[in-house]
Write a protein that holds these residues in place. Structure first.
Motif, PDB file in Angstrom:
ATOM      1  N   ILE A  14       0.844  -1.188   0.000  1.00 29.24           N
ATOM      2  CA  ILE A  14       0.000   0.000   0.000  1.00 29.24           C
ATOM      3  C   ILE A  14       0.882   1.242   0.000  1.00 29.24           C
ATOM      4  O   ILE A  14       1.740   1.393   0.869  1.00 29.24           O
ATOM      5  N   ALA A  15       0.685   2.120  -0.968  1.00 29.03           N
ATOM      6  CA  ALA A  15       1.420   3.385  -1.027  1.00 29.03           C
ATOM      7  C   ALA A  15       0.510   4.516  -0.580  1.00 29.03           C
ATOM      8  O   ALA A  15      -0.635   4.603  -1.001  1.00 29.03           O
ATOM      9  N   MET A  16       1.027   5.369   0.282  1.00 26.39           N
ATOM     10  CA  MET A  16       0.291   6.541   0.737  1.00 26.39           C
ATOM     11  C   MET A  16       1.088   7.766   0.328  1.00 26.39           C
ATOM     12  O   MET A  16       2.259   7.903   0.684  1.00 26.39           O
ATOM     13  N   LEU A  17       0.459   8.639  -0.441  1.00 28.34           N
ATOM     14  CA  LEU A  17       1.121   9.825  -0.964  1.00 28.34           C
ATOM     15  C   LEU A  17       1.123  10.941   0.071  1.00 28.34           C
ATOM     16  O   LEU A  17       0.087  11.309   0.617  1.00 28.34           O
ATOM     17  N   LEU A  18       2.308  11.473   0.337  1.00 30.04           N
ATOM     18  CA  LEU A  18       2.444  12.621   1.231  1.00 30.04           C
ATOM     19  C   LEU A  18       2.483  13.888   0.395  1.00 30.04           C
ATOM     20  O   LEU A  18       2.836  13.852  -0.779  1.00 30.04           O
ATOM     21  N   TYR A  19       2.135  15.018   1.011  1.00 31.44           N
ATOM     22  CA  TYR A  19       2.203  16.318   0.348  1.00 31.44           C
ATOM     23  C   TYR A  19       2.298  17.371   1.437  1.00 31.44           C
ATOM     24  O   TYR A  19       1.835  17.154   2.564  1.00 31.44           O
ATOM     25  N   PRO A  20       2.946  18.490   1.161  1.00 32.33           N
ATOM     26  CA  PRO A  20       3.076  19.543   2.170  1.00 32.33           C
ATOM     27  C   PRO A  20       1.705  20.005   2.660  1.00 32.33           C
ATOM     28  O   PRO A  20       0.807  20.261   1.869  1.00 32.33           O
ATOM     29  N   GLY A  21       1.550  20.067   3.967  1.00 32.46           N
ATOM     30  CA  GLY A  21       0.302  20.528   4.556  1.00 32.46           C
ATOM     31  C   GLY A  21      -0.731  19.440   4.793  1.00 32.46           C
ATOM     32  O   GLY A  21      -1.864  19.738   5.144  1.00 32.46           O
ATOM     33  N   PHE A  22      -0.338  18.160   4.613  1.00 30.64           N
ATOM     34  CA  PHE A  22      -1.311  17.092   4.871  1.00 30.64           C
ATOM     35  C   PHE A  22      -1.635  17.035   6.361  1.00 30.64           C
ATOM     36  O   PHE A  22      -0.874  17.511   7.194  1.00 30.64           O
ATOM     37  N   THR A  23      -2.771  16.469   6.707  1.00 31.56           N
ATOM     38  CA  THR A  23      -3.181  16.309   8.102  1.00 31.56           C
ATOM     39  C   THR A  23      -2.703  14.947   8.591  1.00 31.56           C
ATOM     40  O   THR A  23      -3.034  13.921   7.988  1.00 31.56           O
ATOM     41  N   LEU A  24      -1.915  14.945   9.656  1.00 26.64           N
ATOM     42  CA  LEU A  24      -1.302  13.713  10.150  1.00 26.64           C
ATOM     43  C   LEU A  24      -2.336  12.632  10.457  1.00 26.64           C
ATOM     44  O   LEU A  24      -2.123  11.456  10.159  1.00 26.64           O
ATOM     45  N   LEU A  25      -3.472  13.006  11.012  1.00 28.94           N
ATOM     46  CA  LEU A  25      -4.508  12.031  11.328  1.00 28.94           C
ATOM     47  C   LEU A  25      -5.041  11.335  10.076  1.00 28.94           C
ATOM     48  O   LEU A  25      -5.384  10.158  10.107  1.00 28.94           O
ATOM     49  N   ASP A  26      -5.063  12.047   8.953  1.00 29.31           N
ATOM     50  CA  ASP A  26      -5.514  11.443   7.697  1.00 29.31           C
ATOM     51  C   ASP A  26      -4.539  10.385   7.197  1.00 29.31           C
ATOM     52  O   ASP A  26      -4.905   9.519   6.406  1.00 29.31           O
ATOM     53  N   LEU A  27      -3.300  10.434   7.650  1.00 26.45           N
ATOM     54  CA  LEU A  27      -2.308   9.424   7.307  1.00 26.45           C
ATOM     55  C   LEU A  27      -2.281   8.315   8.367  1.00 26.45           C
ATOM     56  O   LEU A  27      -2.306   7.134   8.034  1.00 26.45           O
ATOM     57  N   ALA A  28      -2.263   8.709   9.628  1.00 29.31           N
ATOM     58  CA  ALA A  28      -2.079   7.747  10.714  1.00 29.31           C
ATOM     59  C   ALA A  28      -3.257   6.780  10.869  1.00 29.31           C
ATOM     60  O   ALA A  28      -3.044   5.586  11.102  1.00 29.31           O
ATOM     61  N   GLY A  29      -4.479   7.269  10.735  1.00 25.58           N
ATOM     62  CA  GLY A  29      -5.645   6.393  10.899  1.00 25.58           C
ATOM     63  C   GLY A  29      -5.686   5.275   9.874  1.00 25.58           C
ATOM     64  O   GLY A  29      -5.683   4.090  10.238  1.00 25.58           O
ATOM     65  N   PRO A  30      -5.685   5.605   8.581  1.00 29.50           N
ATOM     66  CA  PRO A  30      -5.688   4.554   7.564  1.00 29.50           C
ATOM     67  C   PRO A  30      -4.436   3.664   7.616  1.00 29.50           C
ATOM     68  O   PRO A  30      -4.518   2.459   7.407  1.00 29.50           O
ATOM     69  N   ALA A  31      -3.276   4.260   7.905  1.00 27.93           N
ATOM     70  CA  ALA A  31      -2.036   3.457   7.975  1.00 27.93           C
ATOM     71  C   ALA A  31      -2.137   2.426   9.087  1.00 27.93           C
ATOM     72  O   ALA A  31      -1.676   1.287   8.936  1.00 27.93           O
ATOM     73  N   ASN A  32      -2.743   2.804  10.203  1.00 31.78           N
ATOM     74  CA  ASN A  32      -2.914   1.874  11.316  1.00 31.78           C
ATOM     75  C   ASN A  32      -3.818   0.713  10.931  1.00 31.78           C
ATOM     76  O   ASN A  32      -3.517  -0.444  11.191  1.00 31.78           O
ATOM     77  N   ALA A  33      -4.922   1.002  10.283  1.00 33.16           N
ATOM     78  CA  ALA A  33      -5.868  -0.045   9.893  1.00 33.16           C
ATOM     79  C   ALA A  33      -5.327  -0.897   8.746  1.00 33.16           C
ATOM     80  O   ALA A  33      -5.378  -2.134   8.802  1.00 33.16           O
ATOM     81  N   LEU A  34      -4.815  -0.263   7.710  1.00 34.55           N
ATOM     82  CA  LEU A  34      -4.333  -0.997   6.546  1.00 34.55           C
ATOM     83  C   LEU A  34      -3.029  -1.735   6.834  1.00 34.55           C
ATOM     84  O   LEU A  34      -2.745  -2.756   6.216  1.00 34.55           O
ATOM     85  N   GLY A  35      -2.251  -1.222   7.769  1.00 35.10           N
ATOM     86  CA  GLY A  35      -0.985  -1.862   8.119  1.00 35.10           C
ATOM     87  C   GLY A  35      -1.162  -3.241   8.734  1.00 35.10           C
ATOM     88  O   GLY A  35      -0.224  -4.040   8.752  1.00 35.10           O
TER      89      GLY A  35
END
Length: 57
Positions: A14-35
């Protein structure tokens, strides 16, 4: 796809695209579940740290 030798499934890639100004919770929540079911890869165009909307890098 199942591994032909063991019959087990390979973990999802699973690849998650980062970008300047992203909200950490929008990354951490899905990463936790999908991981739980796969390997998470963080993607950005450089190896430089990417800042969140709160300044966390």
């Amino acid at each position: 796809m199942p591994d032909e030798k063991t019959g087990t499934l390979e973990p999802l890639q699973i690849a998650m695209l980062l970008y300047p100004g992203f909200t950490l919770l929008d990354l951490a929540g899905p990463a936790n579940a999908l991981g739980l079911h796969g390997k998470i890869h963080l993607a950005w165009k450089t190896m430089e740290p990417v800042s969140t909307d709160m300044g966390i890098r």
